[in-house]
Design a protein around this motif. Structure first.
Motif, PDB file in Angstrom:
ATOM      1  N   PRO A  94       0.797  -1.240   0.000  1.00 36.09           N
ATOM      2  CA  PRO A  94       0.000   0.000   0.000  1.00 36.09           C
ATOM      3  C   PRO A  94       0.827   1.287   0.000  1.00 36.09           C
ATOM      4  O   PRO A  94       0.280   2.353  -0.197  1.00 36.09           O
ATOM      5  N   ARG A  95       2.172   1.183   0.283  1.00 35.90           N
ATOM      6  CA  ARG A  95       3.013   2.376   0.279  1.00 35.90           C
ATOM      7  C   ARG A  95       4.302   2.069  -0.440  1.00 35.90           C
ATOM      8  O   ARG A  95       4.723   0.911  -0.558  1.00 35.90           O
ATOM      9  N   ASP A  96       4.999   3.133  -0.918  1.00 35.51           N
ATOM     10  CA  ASP A  96       6.223   2.914  -1.677  1.00 35.51           C
ATOM     11  C   ASP A  96       7.471   2.931  -0.804  1.00 35.51           C
ATOM     12  O   ASP A  96       8.588   2.848  -1.310  1.00 35.51           O
ATOM     13  N   SER A  97       7.291   3.030   0.518  1.00 38.40           N
ATOM     14  CA  SER A  97       8.435   3.066   1.420  1.00 38.40           C
ATOM     15  C   SER A  97       8.032   2.505   2.773  1.00 38.40           C
ATOM     16  O   SER A  97       6.891   2.692   3.218  1.00 38.40           O
ATOM     17  N   PHE A  98       8.971   1.800   3.414  1.00 36.98           N
ATOM     18  CA  PHE A  98       8.743   1.391   4.795  1.00 36.98           C
ATOM     19  C   PHE A  98       9.112   2.579   5.672  1.00 36.98           C
ATOM     20  O   PHE A  98      10.174   2.657   6.265  1.00 36.98           O
ATOM     21  N   ASP A  99       8.182   3.514   5.737  1.00 34.32           N
ATOM     22  CA  ASP A  99       8.398   4.825   6.344  1.00 34.32           C
ATOM     23  C   ASP A  99       7.723   4.885   7.711  1.00 34.32           C
ATOM     24  O   ASP A  99       7.304   3.876   8.270  1.00 34.32           O
ATOM     25  N   LYS A 100       7.634   6.097   8.234  1.00 33.32           N
ATOM     26  CA  LYS A 100       7.024   6.291   9.553  1.00 33.32           C
ATOM     27  C   LYS A 100       5.601   5.723   9.604  1.00 33.32           C
ATOM     28  O   LYS A 100       5.234   5.019  10.545  1.00 33.32           O
ATOM     29  N   GLN A 101       4.797   6.025   8.594  1.00 33.50           N
ATOM     30  CA  GLN A 101       3.421   5.549   8.566  1.00 33.50           C
ATOM     31  C   GLN A 101       3.368   4.032   8.579  1.00 33.50           C
ATOM     32  O   GLN A 101       2.575   3.426   9.309  1.00 33.50           O
ATOM     33  N   SER A 102       4.213   3.396   7.763  1.00 32.72           N
ATOM     34  CA  SER A 102       4.235   1.932   7.707  1.00 32.72           C
ATOM     35  C   SER A 102       4.600   1.340   9.062  1.00 32.72           C
ATOM     36  O   SER A 102       4.006   0.346   9.508  1.00 32.72           O
ATOM     37  N   MET A 103       5.594   1.919   9.706  1.00 31.43           N
ATOM     38  CA  MET A 103       6.016   1.401  11.009  1.00 31.43           C
ATOM     39  C   MET A 103       4.918   1.556  12.053  1.00 31.43           C
ATOM     40  O   MET A 103       4.659   0.629  12.840  1.00 31.43           O
ATOM     41  N   ILE A 104       4.261   2.703  12.078  1.00 33.30           N
ATOM     42  CA  ILE A 104       3.185   2.915  13.045  1.00 33.30           C
ATOM     43  C   ILE A 104       2.030   1.953  12.781  1.00 33.30           C
ATOM     44  O   ILE A 104       1.415   1.417  13.714  1.00 33.30           O
ATOM     45  N   TRP A 105       1.723   1.693  11.501  1.00 38.59           N
ATOM     46  CA  TRP A 105       0.709   0.691  11.182  1.00 38.59           C
ATOM     47  C   TRP A 105       1.068  -0.661  11.805  1.00 38.59           C
ATOM     48  O   TRP A 105       0.228  -1.325  12.417  1.00 38.59           O
ATOM     49  N   ARG A 159      17.755   3.933   3.957  1.00 35.68           N
ATOM     50  CA  ARG A 159      16.539   3.220   3.537  1.00 35.68           C
ATOM     51  C   ARG A 159      16.308   3.292   2.028  1.00 35.68           C
ATOM     52  O   ARG A 159      15.186   3.226   1.571  1.00 35.68           O
ATOM     53  N   ASP A 160      17.376   3.349   1.254  1.00 30.04           N
ATOM     54  CA  ASP A 160      17.232   3.470  -0.202  1.00 30.04           C
ATOM     55  C   ASP A 160      17.464   2.132  -0.899  1.00 30.04           C
ATOM     56  O   ASP A 160      18.186   2.050  -1.902  1.00 30.04           O
ATOM     57  N   TYR A 161      16.863   1.087  -0.387  1.00 27.76           N
ATOM     58  CA  TYR A 161      17.056  -0.260  -0.928  1.00 27.76           C
ATOM     59  C   TYR A 161      15.699  -0.921  -1.118  1.00 27.76           C
ATOM     60  O   TYR A 161      14.693  -0.470  -0.563  1.00 27.76           O
ATOM     61  N   PHE A 162      15.675  -2.004  -1.918  1.00 26.67           N
ATOM     62  CA  PHE A 162      14.421  -2.735  -2.048  1.00 26.67           C
ATOM     63  C   PHE A 162      14.204  -3.558  -0.796  1.00 26.67           C
ATOM     64  O   PHE A 162      15.075  -4.320  -0.365  1.00 26.67           O
ATOM     65  N   LEU A 163      13.040  -3.416  -0.204  1.00 31.53           N
ATOM     66  CA  LEU A 163      12.646  -4.172   0.975  1.00 31.53           C
ATOM     67  C   LEU A 163      11.550  -5.143   0.564  1.00 31.53           C
ATOM     68  O   LEU A 163      10.468  -4.740   0.155  1.00 31.53           O
ATOM     69  N   TYR A 164      11.851  -6.425   0.655  1.00 31.30           N
ATOM     70  CA  TYR A 164      10.975  -7.507   0.190  1.00 31.30           C
ATOM     71  C   TYR A 164       9.691  -7.584   1.026  1.00 31.30           C
ATOM     72  O   TYR A 164       8.644  -7.967   0.567  1.00 31.30           O
ATOM     73  N   ARG A 165       9.841  -7.255   2.325  1.00 31.18           N
ATOM     74  CA  ARG A 165       8.760  -7.121   3.289  1.00 31.18           C
ATOM     75  C   ARG A 165       8.372  -8.427   4.003  1.00 31.18           C
ATOM     76  O   ARG A 165       8.127  -8.432   5.198  1.00 31.18           O
ATOM     77  N   ASP A 166       8.318  -9.562   3.295  1.00 34.68           N
ATOM     78  CA  ASP A 166       7.941 -10.822   3.935  1.00 34.68           C
ATOM     79  C   ASP A 166       8.923 -11.911   3.526  1.00 34.68           C
ATOM     80  O   ASP A 166       8.546 -12.944   2.977  1.00 34.68           O
ATOM     81  N   PHE A 167      10.182 -11.660   3.828  1.00 35.07           N
ATOM     82  CA  PHE A 167      11.268 -12.530   3.378  1.00 35.07           C
ATOM     83  C   PHE A 167      11.455 -13.647   4.408  1.00 35.07           C
ATOM     84  O   PHE A 167      12.318 -13.576   5.277  1.00 35.07           O
ATOM     85  N   GLN A 168      10.631 -14.695   4.292  1.00 36.16           N
ATOM     86  CA  GLN A 168      10.647 -15.776   5.280  1.00 36.16           C
ATOM     87  C   GLN A 168      10.491 -17.127   4.608  1.00 36.16           C
ATOM     88  O   GLN A 168      10.270 -17.219   3.405  1.00 36.16           O
ATOM     89  N   SER A 169      10.624 -18.193   5.409  1.00 35.83           N
ATOM     90  CA  SER A 169      10.837 -19.538   4.869  1.00 35.83           C
ATOM     91  C   SER A 169       9.694 -20.068   4.022  1.00 35.83           C
ATOM     92  O   SER A 169       9.907 -20.931   3.170  1.00 35.83           O
ATOM     93  N   ARG A 170       8.472 -19.589   4.217  1.00 35.67           N
ATOM     94  CA  ARG A 170       7.362 -20.069   3.395  1.00 35.67           C
ATOM     95  C   ARG A 170       7.263 -19.329   2.067  1.00 35.67           C
ATOM     96  O   ARG A 170       6.470 -19.721   1.207  1.00 35.67           O
ATOM     97  N   ASN A 171       8.026 -18.269   1.901  1.00 37.53           N
ATOM     98  CA  ASN A 171       8.033 -17.523   0.647  1.00 37.53           C
ATOM     99  C   ASN A 171       9.290 -17.777  -0.168  1.00 37.53           C
ATOM    100  O   ASN A 171       9.602 -17.035  -1.096  1.00 37.53           O
ATOM    101  N   ILE A 172      10.019 -18.826   0.201  1.00 33.52           N
ATOM    102  CA  ILE A 172      11.203 -19.236  -0.546  1.00 33.52           C
ATOM    103  C   ILE A 172      11.002 -20.689  -0.951  1.00 33.52           C
ATOM    104  O   ILE A 172      10.795 -21.562  -0.103  1.00 33.52           O
ATOM    105  N   MET A 173      11.008 -20.952  -2.244  1.00 32.31           N
ATOM    106  CA  MET A 173      10.845 -22.306  -2.761  1.00 32.31           C
ATOM    107  C   MET A 173      12.219 -22.889  -3.073  1.00 32.31           C
ATOM    108  O   MET A 173      13.152 -22.149  -3.441  1.00 32.31           O
TER     109      MET A 173
END
Length: 479
Positions: free
Chosen positions: A143-154, A192-206
């Motif tokens: 929903p947002r283009d950055s893991f910013d303040k709003q994302s963290m508070i969410w 914070r100028d990098y791609f953040l995958y957001r859900d980089f965990q064992s069930r999302n890696i085949m």
């Protein structure tokens, strides 16, 4: 999956592949509302996807094409119908990193093969963060283009409302809000100028032929390097030993230093903070899916998350004071209610039944308890030797009739039932959790499939147990 969606996906497949669907398999949903179906054609197999969230679809499809152009291991997008919210993508099989962890974990230790796989994954993570970021269209982020303040508070509010409140953890609302603001401001000081995958965990890696492939990055956005590494290393049910986490953190720093200069001390300091916010985000998800939506399997991750939280609170040394947040987290760890959540003392025995081909090898025991049976069906008269049955399997009626009329199958299965029933009775009485039974034959299509199907039916009728049934040769043919 609604029938009209299934029909639309079958039609899209047949139009794109010039092939006919001969088999379908609805895949289980995980933590999202997306729906998947495996479409098996005469020539090839693909995954069909349906998602009513158009913005999420656009993010996933755009990211997939971009990452593929960079040579990253993501599923190929074959066809899409935007107006119907459906698309086809490459079938990467059924083995997630999490499944593989269950296969190879050794006691309280960690198999060397797993460490090597994690190192491959970390090397690819660095590529996603740096190469994947280059030229990426962040305007499609959702929903947002950055893991910013709003994302963290969410995320922090997600944790507060769906975990702390539902778990009845006491806290001072205003003081906790003050700490949320201070904590998120601190995390924002990390580059914070990098791609953040957001859900980089064992069930999302085949894992495909031992190599990692990556899925479910549609929540990606700009962010700090530390977040995805925290997601990977502190993935709750993956339950990595702390020494392995520390070693893999060092490996990540070596890999990132090959392409970009990083202050290791500052990185590690921020890393601890990002581990905290990731654990809280995950706990929010467990609370929402488990406490609120009543999906019990999400509750089973809570004991692992509590252990992770305890470890990080023992190690963390933040340059800021967030006393109410720390107090709430310590209350989470101490909660007698949460210590009981996820325990499954009254769970039914789970019996995994497999058919397989001896050419491929005996299936691994995911539970690592070594229990169960492997039955060799090759002494039974084989319908696969006759041309009229070659393209069939043990689920087809002509083959079933063959076993009833022209083979020793009934006698063989009677012996199997007697032996397996003895174990099931004992396992239930002793509250054991898992039993594996596998049937093997030459091709893994006729005798073993019929035997597995028959045992599953027998056990369902006789015992109150959970059963999973896999025909492994069919899965391999479909890959």
């Amino acid at each position: 999956m609604e029938e009209k969606v299934k029909v639309a996906l079958v039609q899209l497949f047949e139009e794109w592949a010039d092939d006919k669907v001969i088999e379908t398999e609805i895949l289980p949903q995980s933590g999202s509302y997306r729906e998947y179906i495996r479409l098996v054609g005469e020539k090839r197999t693909v995954i069909g996807a349906y998602n009513a969230d158009k913005k999420e679809n656009k993010a996933f499809l755009t990211f997939s094409k971009h990452f593929a152009s960079k040579g990253l291991s993501v599923p190929e997008i074959y066809a899409e119908k935007e107006e119907e919210d459906i698309y086809l993508l490459q079938d990467l099989g059924n083995t997630t990193l999490f499944d593989y962890i269950l296969h190879l974990r050794i006691g309280e230790g960690f198999a060397n093969d797993l460490v090597l796989i994690y190192k491959k994954i970390i090397s690819q993570l660095v590529r996603f963060q740096l190469e994947g970021e280059n030229g990426l269209d962040y305007s499609v982020c959702y929903p947002r283009d950055s893991f910013d303040k709003q994302s963290m508070i969410w995320d922090l509010h997600y944790f507060k409302y769906y975990f702390l409140k539902l778990a009845k953890i006491p806290f001072d609302e205003q003081l906790l809000e003050n700490d949320f603001q201070k904590f998120s401001d601190y995390l924002l000081d990390a580059p914070r100028d990098y791609f953040l995958y957001r859900d980089f965990q064992s069930r999302n890696i085949m894992l495909v032929n031992g190599e990692p492939w990556f899925i479910d990055y549609q929540g990606g956005r700009k962010g700090a390097l530390q977040y995805d590494l925290a997601s990977l290393l502190y993935d709750a049910k993956a339950d990595l030993p702390q020494q392995v986490r520390d070693d893999l953190l060092d490996f990540y720093l070596q890999e990132i230093q090959k392409v970009q200069k990083v202050d290791a001390k500052a990185f590690t300091s921020f890393f601890q903070g990002y581990v905290m916010i990731r654990i809280m985000q995950a706990m929010g998800a467990y609370g929402f899916r488990g406490f609120y939506e009543r999906k019990e399997h999400f509750l089973k991750s809570i004991p692992f998350a509590l252990r992770n939280l305890e470890i990080i609170l023992q190690r963390i040394d933040l340059p800021i004071e967030v006393p109410e947040l720390v107090k709430a987290l310590r209350s989470v760890i101490a909660s007698e209610f949460l210590k009981e959540v996820g325990k499954d003392d009254k769970a039914k025995l789970h019996i995994e039944i497999n058919s397989f081909s001896y050419r491929r090898g005996i299936p691994l025991d995911k539970t690592t308890n070594g229990g169960g049976f492997v039955f060799d069906c090759r002494a039974i008269h084989n319908p696969g030797r006759y041309q009229e049955y070659v393209e069939m399997t043990g689920k087809d009626q002509p083959v079933i009739d063959f076993f009833k009329e022209k083979s020793e199958m009934d006698e063989f299965l009677a012996s199997v039932y007697h032996i397996v029933d003895m174990s099931v009775d004992k396992y239930i009485s002793r509250n054991f959790a898992n039993l594996q039974v596998s049937f093997g034959c030459t091709g893994g299509r006729h005798r073993s499939v019929f035997s597995a199907e028959s045992l599953a039916k027998h056990l369902k009728e006789k015992f109150d147990v959970n059963i999973s049934l896999r025909h492994i040769e069919r899965e391999i043919e479909g890959s």
